[in-house]
Design a protein around this motif. Sequence first.
Motif, PDB file in Angstrom:
ATOM      1  N   PRO A  43       0.831  -1.204   0.000  1.00 38.74           N
ATOM      2  CA  PRO A  43       0.000   0.000   0.000  1.00 38.74           C
ATOM      3  C   PRO A  43       0.869   1.259   0.000  1.00 38.74           C
ATOM      4  O   PRO A  43       2.043   1.211   0.377  1.00 38.74           O
ATOM      5  N   PRO A  44       0.279   2.378  -0.398  1.00 37.31           N
ATOM      6  CA  PRO A  44       1.023   3.632  -0.317  1.00 37.31           C
ATOM      7  C   PRO A  44       1.458   3.893   1.132  1.00 37.31           C
ATOM      8  O   PRO A  44       0.797   3.444   2.072  1.00 37.31           O
ATOM      9  N   ARG A  45       2.548   4.590   1.299  1.00 35.58           N
ATOM     10  CA  ARG A  45       3.101   4.838   2.629  1.00 35.58           C
ATOM     11  C   ARG A  45       2.078   5.469   3.569  1.00 35.58           C
ATOM     12  O   ARG A  45       1.988   5.106   4.740  1.00 35.58           O
ATOM     13  N   GLU A  46       1.281   6.409   3.055  1.00 33.44           N
ATOM     14  CA  GLU A  46       0.298   7.088   3.905  1.00 33.44           C
ATOM     15  C   GLU A  46      -0.714   6.087   4.466  1.00 33.44           C
ATOM     16  O   GLU A  46      -1.068   6.137   5.633  1.00 33.44           O
ATOM     17  N   LEU A  47      -1.172   5.173   3.636  1.00 31.90           N
ATOM     18  CA  LEU A  47      -2.131   4.165   4.084  1.00 31.90           C
ATOM     19  C   LEU A  47      -1.486   3.215   5.078  1.00 31.90           C
ATOM     20  O   LEU A  47      -2.080   2.866   6.100  1.00 31.90           O
ATOM     21  N   ARG A  48      -0.266   2.784   4.793  1.00 26.45           N
ATOM     22  CA  ARG A  48       0.446   1.891   5.719  1.00 26.45           C
ATOM     23  C   ARG A  48       0.626   2.544   7.079  1.00 26.45           C
ATOM     24  O   ARG A  48       0.379   1.929   8.126  1.00 26.45           O
ATOM     25  N   ASP A  49       1.018   3.817   7.079  1.00 28.28           N
ATOM     26  CA  ASP A  49       1.214   4.531   8.345  1.00 28.28           C
ATOM     27  C   ASP A  49      -0.104   4.679   9.105  1.00 28.28           C
ATOM     28  O   ASP A  49      -0.151   4.518  10.321  1.00 28.28           O
ATOM     29  N   LEU A  50      -1.194   4.964   8.377  1.00 32.61           N
ATOM     30  CA  LEU A  50      -2.506   5.093   9.006  1.00 32.61           C
ATOM     31  C   LEU A  50      -2.945   3.755   9.604  1.00 32.61           C
ATOM     32  O   LEU A  50      -3.420   3.707  10.745  1.00 32.61           O
ATOM     33  N   GLN A  51      -2.768   2.669   8.869  1.00 34.69           N
ATOM     34  CA  GLN A  51      -3.123   1.347   9.381  1.00 34.69           C
ATOM     35  C   GLN A  51      -2.332   1.024  10.648  1.00 34.69           C
ATOM     36  O   GLN A  51      -2.895   0.510  11.621  1.00 34.69           O
ATOM     37  N   ARG A  95      -1.010   3.129  12.787  1.00 34.26           N
ATOM     38  CA  ARG A  95      -1.466   3.990  13.881  1.00 34.26           C
ATOM     39  C   ARG A  95      -2.806   3.506  14.448  1.00 34.26           C
ATOM     40  O   ARG A  95      -2.983   3.411  15.661  1.00 34.26           O
ATOM     41  N   ARG A 121      -4.175   0.448  14.202  1.00 36.08           N
ATOM     42  CA  ARG A 121      -4.023  -0.858  14.857  1.00 36.08           C
ATOM     43  C   ARG A 121      -3.362  -0.724  16.223  1.00 36.08           C
ATOM     44  O   ARG A 121      -3.701  -1.457  17.157  1.00 36.08           O
TER      45      ARG A 121
END
Length: 65
Positions: free
Chosen positions: A31-39, A41, A43
């Motif tokens: 996934p894009p970095r922004e989505l990975r970081d949001l996931q 955070r 979780r």
Amino acid sequence: MARFTKSQCQPCPARTQCTTSRESTRTVGFPPRELRDLQFRVRTEQQTPEWKTRYAVCSGVERHC
């Protein structure tokens, strides 16, 4: 996306835990970095007692609908 060929997958020590594809290949999406970081955070937040308390209220309401 990353695609691993049959020759790359066969020697992998985790092969038995991976795909059961007849072609013995594996495609992995990142996934894009922004989505990975949001996931990550979200979780992490879901492990806090405060979040679990709020969720218990929501799930109790939804269960009775």
